[in-house]
Structure formats: structure tokens, C-alpha cells
Design a protein around this motif. Structure first.
Motif, mmCIF file in Angstrom:
data_model
loop_
_atom_site.group_PDB
_atom_site.id
_atom_site.type_symbol
_atom_site.label_atom_id
_atom_site.label_comp_id
_atom_site.label_asym_id
_atom_site.label_seq_id
_atom_site.Cartn_x
_atom_site.Cartn_y
_atom_site.Cartn_z
ATOM 1 N N UNK A 72 0.827 -1.213 0.000
ATOM 2 C CA UNK A 72 0.000 0.000 0.000
ATOM 3 C C UNK A 72 0.864 1.268 0.000
ATOM 4 N N UNK A 73 1.985 1.227 0.717
ATOM 5 C CA UNK A 73 2.876 2.384 0.744
ATOM 6 C C UNK A 73 3.432 2.671 -0.645
ATOM 7 N N UNK A 74 3.807 1.624 -1.364
ATOM 8 C CA UNK A 74 4.309 1.799 -2.726
ATOM 9 C C UNK A 74 3.201 2.285 -3.662
ATOM 10 N N UNK A 75 2.020 1.695 -3.524
ATOM 11 C CA UNK A 75 0.914 2.007 -4.432
ATOM 12 C C UNK A 75 0.396 3.421 -4.237
ATOM 13 N N UNK A 76 0.236 3.850 -2.988
ATOM 14 C CA UNK A 76 -0.405 5.135 -2.708
ATOM 15 C C UNK A 76 0.569 6.302 -2.524
ATOM 16 N N UNK A 83 2.512 5.803 -14.546
ATOM 17 C CA UNK A 83 1.418 5.735 -15.529
ATOM 18 C C UNK A 83 0.282 4.818 -15.048
ATOM 19 N N UNK A 84 -0.911 5.339 -15.085
ATOM 20 C CA UNK A 84 -2.076 4.566 -14.660
ATOM 21 C C UNK A 84 -2.418 4.742 -13.201
ATOM 22 N N UNK A 85 -1.492 5.320 -12.426
ATOM 23 C CA UNK A 85 -1.775 5.584 -11.026
ATOM 24 C C UNK A 85 -1.848 4.331 -10.162
ATOM 25 N N UNK A 86 -2.419 4.452 -8.954
ATOM 26 C CA UNK A 86 -2.484 3.327 -8.021
ATOM 27 C C UNK A 86 -3.189 2.094 -8.576
ATOM 28 N N UNK A 87 -4.248 2.286 -9.358
ATOM 29 C CA UNK A 87 -4.985 1.138 -9.883
ATOM 30 C C UNK A 87 -4.124 0.295 -10.823
ATOM 31 N N UNK A 88 -3.303 0.976 -11.653
ATOM 32 C CA UNK A 88 -2.411 0.247 -12.556
ATOM 33 C C UNK A 88 -1.324 -0.478 -11.768
ATOM 34 N N UNK A 89 -0.814 0.175 -10.728
ATOM 35 C CA UNK A 89 0.186 -0.469 -9.875
ATOM 36 C C UNK A 89 -0.402 -1.700 -9.197
ATOM 37 N N UNK A 90 -1.622 -1.583 -8.716
ATOM 38 C CA UNK A 90 -2.291 -2.699 -8.054
ATOM 39 C C UNK A 90 -2.393 -3.902 -8.978
ATOM 40 N N UNK A 91 -2.825 -3.675 -10.202
ATOM 41 C CA UNK A 91 -3.016 -4.776 -11.151
ATOM 42 C C UNK A 91 -1.689 -5.392 -11.597
#
Length: 301
Positions: A72-76, A83-91
Motif C-alpha cells: 500500500x505504501x508503494x501504491x499510494x 502511468x495509470x496511477x495506483x490502480x495500474x500499480x495494483x493490477x
């Protein structure tokens, strides 16, 4: 941001929050149970087993929580402008090693908890091996699916919520929930049987010790089973809320055995001869009702 992506992130945040609250309670339970066990007169091997079992569960949940926090720390924070923001990182990063390691530790905790529940069912049913044959088979199948899910989730670009990893995951959750439903039903039926047997001859305090509401909820792990059913439904339907429910369920995986260990440490947990002692006490009180008093059932964890 799409509504589904926002819902997923919200579920992840809620799940983490609930998990950390439960984690704090687990730390207290482990410390308190360890104190009680060390002060008890139980045989040293038994004391070491419960202290080690509880400690291992705490370590596994700590690693799992740390992995979630890192993700979560990396994603947010660290990667939010990618590119793509947190949602792209999550996927794209669900298969990262630390995330898979967190899933593996939580899965290992689940295997340990189910094993303890199988043992408790065996004990509560008076060490009758035939009672646990079917649950034991389901338990082994569940453990196998857990390992397969973790292996598949470690594959590059794998997603535990989609594809083959999700199929293994759904199979695992379905099996472990089925296992817990069966074991919970067996334990509750046994405790209710003894509750009906002794309700006319023992005091409220004596009945509540072994067959009361708290005993039934803790010994049968009923809350854990109910939340497992909710997780299975949301997982199968692919709902965003499955993330939050699954993380809360993952924390209850460790809370459940700690509540049982607390009963063991307090000297009120069921042992292999509790049923026979309750029966003997009941028969004694039936035959000795003229004395006007009843003897307490000796506590023997």
C-alpha cells in the motif's frame, strides 16, 4: 478513476484497518495467555506447544501485515504518479515477491488454525477418530489448494483475483470454509448435547464454563466460519468488497486459535476427558441430590 478501481482501493484500506485492529488484540491475547500458561501447572511440553503455536501465528500475521503495508505504501505514495496511477500499480504488482510472501504466510496461518480446529473437534468428541475422518480429508485437500494458489500467484503478472490463481483461490476458500462449517457444526452439536444433559442438575456458572454461549462461540470458531462464508460469496462473485472481507478473515485466522489458547491458559478449555467428567458429575448429582449441594467439575485444560 473508475468506480470499481475506487471501490477496490477503498476495500483495501478498510481491510488493512480492520486487520491492524485485530492484530493489536492478538498481541494482547498472546502476551496474556503466555503469562497464564507459564504460571500454570500444566506439563511443560503442553505449555511450550501452545506458546510456540501462538508465537508462530503472531509471526506469520506480522509478516502478512507488513507485506500489505509495504504494498500500500508503494501504491499510494511512492508509485502514485506512475502511468495509470495506483490502480495500474495494483493490477501489475500483485505477483511481487513481498506480496506473494504475505499471501503465503497468511495461508500457512490458515493451515495451522484449521489443524488446531481439527484437533479440538477430536478432543471435544472424546478422541473418536471416526468423527474427524471426513473433515481431515477436506483439510488435506484445502491445504493442497492453498499451496497451488500461492505457487500460481507467484507467476509473473499473475492476479490472485483473476485467472488460474483465482480458480485455485476459490477452490481453497470453498474447501476451508466447508471444513470449518463441518467442524463448527460438530463442535456445536456436541456442546449443545452436554448443555441439555446438565442443565437440570448444575448451576448456571457450572454450565456456562463448558457449554455456555462463550464456550460455544470460541470452541467452535463460529464467527470465523460465518465470515469465511461471506468471503467465499464475495470472492466467487468477484466483488471489490472481497478484498476487505478477505483481509478481515485473514486476521481472524490468527485470532481464533488465540481465543482457544486463552481458554486453555485459563483452565476452562475442553480436554479429552471433560465429557466423561461432566457425565460422571451429572450421574453423581442425580444419585446424590438429597445432599443439597453439587460439586464443581474440576478444571483440567
Amino acid at each position: 478513476m473508475a468506480s470499481t478501481e475506487l471501490a477496490t482501493e477503498r476495500a483495501l484500506y478498510i481491510g488493512n484497518t480492520i486487520g491492524y485492529v485485530i492484530y493489536g488484540g492478538i498481541l494482547f491475547l498472546y502476551a496474556y495467555s503466555t503469562y497464564l500458561i507459564m504460571a500454570s501447572k500444566q506439563p511443560m511440553p503442553r505449555r511450550l506447544f501452545y506458546i510456540s503455536f501462538g508465537g508462530l501465528q503472531v509471526i506469520l500475521l506480522t509478516v502478512s501485515g507488513a507485506a500489505n503495508a509495504a504494498f500500500c505504501e508503494l501504491m499510494w505514495i511512492e508509485k502514485r504518479n506512475d502511468p495509470g496511477g495506483p490502480s495500474a500499480f495494483f493490477a501489475a504488482n500483485l505477483a511481487d515477491w513481498y506480496n506473494v510472501f504475505g499471501t503465503a504466510t497468511d495461508s500457512a496461518a490458515n493451515i495451522l488454525t484449521d489443524g488446531l480446529m481439527l484437533y479440538r473437534c477430536y478432543i471435544i468428541w472424546g478422541s473418536r477418530l471416526q468423527i474427524i475422518v471426513i473433515p481431515a480429508i477436506i483439510y488435506l485437500a484445502s491445504a493442497t489448494m492453498t499451496v497451488m494458489m500461492v505457487i500460481e500467484s507467484a507467476m509473473p503478472m499473475s492476479n490472485i483475483w483473476q485467472g488460474l490463481a483465482a480458480q485455485f483461490g476459490i477452490s481453497w476458500v470453498a474447501l476451508t470454509v466447508s471444513f470449518n462449517v463441518i467442524v463448527t457444526a460438530l463442535i456445536i452439536s456436541r456442546l449443545l448435547f452436554f448443555h441439555r444433559t446438565v442443565r437440570s442438575v448444575l448451576t448456571d456458572e457450572q454450565r456456562s464454563t463448558y457449554t455456555g454461549l462463550v464456550a460455544i462461540l470460541v470452541e467452535s470458531a463460529l464467527p470465523f466460519t460465518v465470515l469465511g462464508i461471506a468471503y467465499l460469496v464475495t470472492y466467487i462473485k468477484g466483488l471489490s468488497s472481497a478484498t476487505a472481507v478477505g483481509m478481515a478473515w485473514g486476521a481472524l485466522v490468527v485470532l481464533t486459535p488465540h481465543l482457544i489458547i486463552l481458554r486453555v491458559a485459563s483452565g476452562v478449555a475442553w480436554s479429552s476427558d471433560t465429557g466423561s467428567r461432566i457425565t460422571q458429575t451429572t450421574l453423581h448429582l442425580h444419585h446424590d441430590s438429597s445432599s443439597g449441594s453439587s460439586s464443581m467439575i474440576r478444571k483440567n485444560p
